[in-house]
Design a protein around this motif. Structure first.
Motif: not given
Length: 99
Positions: A65-93
């Motif tokens: 019953s939790v919004q997908p955006d909220t779950i995404g924010q919680r995931l990002q808070a657990i591991n802030p090093a993960n982001n989509l740039a890793e999957y698209y081959g772009r350097p992380k900023l």
């Protein structure tokens, strides 16, 4: 092993989550029905409206019953090093880098 709160004190292992999707689409509803027929549906909404569907690596479907955006924010808070740039081959900023 990191656990993610998906509502009402229920947690899942972060490493086992494949996708977090919104419930509004027809394919999402079909996915839910197929999991129910296979006995792989886990409902942790406690009678509230289903707002997100978690797809696990074991083919289990979890209704939350939790919004997908909220779950995404919680995931990002657990591991802030993960982001989509890793999957698209772009350097992380890094903070302070020019865009």
């Amino acid at each position: 092993m990191q656990l993610l709160n998906i509502g009402f004190g229920n947690t899942v292992m972060v490493e086992r989550i494949i996708a977090v999707i919104n419930t509004g689409s027809s394919p999402a509803r079909k996915l839910k029905e197929a999991a129910k027929k296979e006995g792989k549906l886990v409902d942790v909404t406690e009678g509230r409206r289903t707002r997100s569907i978690l797809v696990m690596d074991s083919n289990h479907i979890i209704l939350s019953s939790v919004q997908p955006d909220t779950i995404g924010q919680r995931l990002q808070a657990i591991n802030p090093a993960n982001n989509l740039a890793e999957y698209y081959g772009r350097p992380k900023l890094e903070p302070g880098d020019a865009v």
